[in-house]
Design an enzyme around this catalytic site. Structure first.
Site, short mmCIF file in Angstrom:
data_model
loop_
_atom_site.label_atom_id
_atom_site.label_comp_id
_atom_site.label_asym_id
_atom_site.label_seq_id
_atom_site.Cartn_x
_atom_site.Cartn_y
_atom_site.Cartn_z
N LYS A 150 0.96 -1.03 -0.09
CA LYS A 150 0.17 -0.06 -0.13
C LYS A 150 0.92 1.20 -0.01
O LYS A 150 0.69 2.32 -0.70
CB LYS A 150 -0.88 -0.01 1.35
CG LYS A 150 -1.99 1.14 1.28
CD LYS A 150 -3.10 0.95 2.25
CE LYS A 150 -2.61 0.77 3.57
NZ LYS A 150 -2.53 2.36 4.28
N SER A 151 1.97 1.37 0.87
CA SER A 151 2.85 2.54 0.84
C SER A 151 3.51 2.80 -0.41
O SER A 151 3.56 3.59 -0.83
CB SER A 151 3.94 2.33 2.05
OG SER A 151 3.13 2.27 3.32
N ARG A 153 2.87 5.99 -3.29
CA ARG A 153 4.10 6.81 -3.69
C ARG A 153 4.23 6.73 -5.22
O ARG A 153 4.50 7.72 -6.08
CB ARG A 153 5.22 6.37 -3.04
CG ARG A 153 5.31 6.78 -1.47
CD ARG A 153 6.16 6.05 -0.67
NE ARG A 153 6.13 6.55 0.89
CZ ARG A 153 5.31 6.53 1.99
NH1 ARG A 153 3.95 5.69 1.44
NH2 ARG A 153 5.56 6.87 2.79
N GLY A 206 -5.06 8.03 5.30
CA GLY A 206 -3.99 9.08 5.84
C GLY A 206 -2.95 9.26 5.05
O GLY A 206 -2.42 10.38 5.01
N ARG A 233 -8.89 12.53 12.26
CA ARG A 233 -7.22 11.83 12.71
C ARG A 233 -6.54 13.37 12.45
O ARG A 233 -6.70 14.10 12.07
CB ARG A 233 -6.81 10.90 11.67
CG ARG A 233 -7.43 9.52 11.80
CD ARG A 233 -7.21 8.65 10.56
NE ARG A 233 -5.70 8.19 10.95
CZ ARG A 233 -5.10 7.44 10.04
NH1 ARG A 233 -5.63 6.99 8.88
NH2 ARG A 233 -3.83 7.12 10.28
N GLN A 286 4.64 8.96 7.33
CA GLN A 286 3.74 10.17 6.63
C GLN A 286 4.03 11.58 6.66
O GLN A 286 4.13 12.47 5.83
CB GLN A 286 2.07 10.00 7.18
CG GLN A 286 1.61 8.52 6.63
CD GLN A 286 0.16 8.13 7.21
OE1 GLN A 286 -0.28 9.09 7.76
NE2 GLN A 286 -0.38 7.17 6.87
N ASP A 342 1.84 -1.23 11.88
CA ASP A 342 0.41 -1.83 11.13
C ASP A 342 0.15 -3.22 11.58
O ASP A 342 -0.84 -3.52 11.48
CB ASP A 342 0.29 -1.41 9.79
CG ASP A 342 0.45 -0.02 9.32
OD1 ASP A 342 0.03 0.79 10.32
OD2 ASP A 342 0.69 0.28 8.19
C1 S3P Z 1 2.30 4.99 6.29
C2 S3P Z 1 3.08 5.18 7.25
C3 S3P Z 1 2.47 4.62 8.60
C4 S3P Z 1 1.44 3.47 8.54
C5 S3P Z 1 0.47 3.71 7.17
C6 S3P Z 1 1.28 3.77 6.02
C7 S3P Z 1 2.72 5.30 4.89
O1 S3P Z 1 1.76 5.68 9.19
O2 S3P Z 1 0.72 3.16 9.77
O3 S3P Z 1 -0.47 2.72 7.24
O4 S3P Z 1 2.68 4.92 3.86
O5 S3P Z 1 3.85 6.17 5.10
P1 S3P Z 1 2.41 6.70 10.30
O6 S3P Z 1 3.60 7.35 9.31
O7 S3P Z 1 1.51 7.77 10.45
O8 S3P Z 1 3.07 5.95 11.22
#
Ligand code: S3P
Length: 448
Positions: A38-39, A43, A111, A140, A186, A334
């Protein structure tokens, strides 16, 4: 006739998932794959949209979160082909060229979409943007990115307390060195993206290292990125030039985590999960499970498009409780809900600390996991910044609720696999945020 162990029941708005493991036991065996990370998917879409030229993405996650990212960047002028796992083409519009959308940008439940995108919006001179999200995302905290962006000169308006909906008037930003009080990829990524157009070095220093996918991918797209793992610092040197790339998205270790725990706790299981990203900033789950006595092996380790990838093999074993805290937490942030499920099957006490961040995820994951696992018969105490779980406790089927949090829905489904009797997980449709095929894979491995 044997009744199926997994039943999906859909009402107009919500799905519930009923899991009834056969009393004779259920070993999880075979080889599976998990959807794209997902991350990295977010990106790849974002950098593809702001780079010059074409980006091709292979293995994109087709979950609802990356769909939110794609829709936002399409609304700002990027051309993105139909989303699929084979090939997605993104025609970049060039750094600094995001168009002013004539509607509100909707980050949905994501988020990552909202926070990373905010860094880009804040740095587009003279353009005006409004951003919102679903009820969870609107509750959030956004001040964690708004404040450092304001230090760079950004103009951002938000609801009292730092919540979306947000409004942004883009500006030329000045570079800063931001010392973040939390380890958050994030936050780090938001500030680095905001610094792409600034003249000079934009640096983020974290108290512990969070996932580094942004640093890796920015570098692959041509930006000058400096990292210092000793001080947990990352720097982008602006103004950057980004050129479209070919991105291969590995399987998501956060999705693999559900099967790793399932096979570790369901007796006689032996499962192989192919093509999983094993970036060291994400492999805390493997270390935690190993610490608990699980039999997890990395096989066929290789590099794919700048990220380490391996096949994971996991076999059932007897687990023991352990303490998870400190710098390890950001590397498994996570995976704490599913590790809490593993802890119910482990002998002794598992203590999770330094994880207060879980209270501001898609749900308050500490409170929700404590109440829902308790309903299944687990012995869980909620701590201000973690959980204390005593095991091993045989779980007993019950009605539980995901609180529309994808990782809670899937963690409870795995808990249900090891419970005696029938468990119904309400609002299980949340899994589609990061793992649309979760139920299909659950059915597949239960039938193997
Ligand atoms: C993520 C960073 C994490 C993670 C989220 C995805 C990202 O959050 O919990 O599911 O893709 O950068 P935080 O950076 O707020 O810890």
């Amino acid at each position: 006739m044997v009744s199926p162990p997994i039943i999906l029941d859909a009402t107009e708005h919500h799905h519930s998932l009923t899991v009834a493991p056969p009393p004779s036991g259920l070993a999880l065996r075979g080889t599976i794959r998990v959807p794209g990370d997902k991350s990295i998917s977010h990106r790849a879409l974002m950098l593809g949209a702001i780079a010059s030229g074409e980006t091709q993405i292979q293995g994109l996650l087709l979950g609802e979160d990356p769909r939110s990212t794609a829709a936002c960047f399409q609304a700002m002028g990027a051309t993105i082909s139909e989303l699929n796992t084979e090939w997605v083409q993104v025609q970049g519009i060039g750094l600094g060229n995001l168009q002013e959308p004539n509607t509100v940008l909707d980050a949905g439940n994501s988020g990552t979409t909202m926070r990373l995108m905010l860094g880009l919006l804040a740095s587009q001179p003279r353009r005006f943007f409004t951003v919102t999200g679903d009820a969870s995302l609107r509750s959030r905290p956004m001040s964690r990115v708004i404040h450092p962006l304001q230090q760079m000169g950004a103009q951002i308006w938000c609801r009292a307390g730092g919540y979306a909906p947000l409004a942004v008037r883009g500006q030329s930003l000045k570079p800063i060195h931001f010392r973040s009080p939390i380890a958050s990829a994030q936050v780090k990524s938001c500030i680095l993206l905001a610094g792409l157009l600034s003249e000079g070095k934009t640096t983020v220093t974290e108290p512990a290292l969070s996932r580094d996918h942004s640093e890796r991918m920015l570098r692959a797209f041509g930006a000058e990125v400096l990292v210092d793992p000793e001080t947990c610092s990352a720097t982008v040197v602006g103004p950057a030039q980004l050129q479209g790339q070919h991105v291969v998205v590995p399987g998501d270790i956060s999705s693999a985590a559900f099967w790793l725990v399932a096979a570790a706790i369901v007796p006689d299981s032996d499962l192989r999960i192919e093509n999983v990203g094993v970036n060291p900033t994400r492999t805390g789950i493997l270390e935690a499970l190993t610490l608990m006595g699980a039999d997890v092996q990395q096989e066929n380790l290789r590099q794919v498009a700048g990220e380490p990838v391996a096949d994971l093999r996991v076999r059932a074993s007897t687990l023991t409780g352990c303490t998870l805290s400190g710098d390890l937490i950001p590397r498994l942030i996570d995976e704490i809900p599913i590790l809490a499920v593993a802890a119910t099957a482990a002998r002794g006490t598992t203590i999770i600390r330094d994880a207060a961040e879980l209270r501001v995820k898609e749900s308050d994951r500490l409170a929700v996991m404590a109440t829902q696992l308790t309903r299944l018969g687990a012995k869980v105490t909620e701590l201000p910044d973690g959980l204390e779980i005593s095991g091993s406790t045989p779980l007993v089927g019950a009605e539980v609720d995901s609180h529309t949090d994808h990782r809670i829905a899937m963690s409870l489904a795995i808990a249900a696999l090891s419970a005696q009797g029938t468990t119904t997980i309400h609002r299980a449709e949340a899994a589609a945020i990061s793992y649309p095929d979760f139920t299909a894979t659950l059915q597949q491995i239960c039938g193997m």
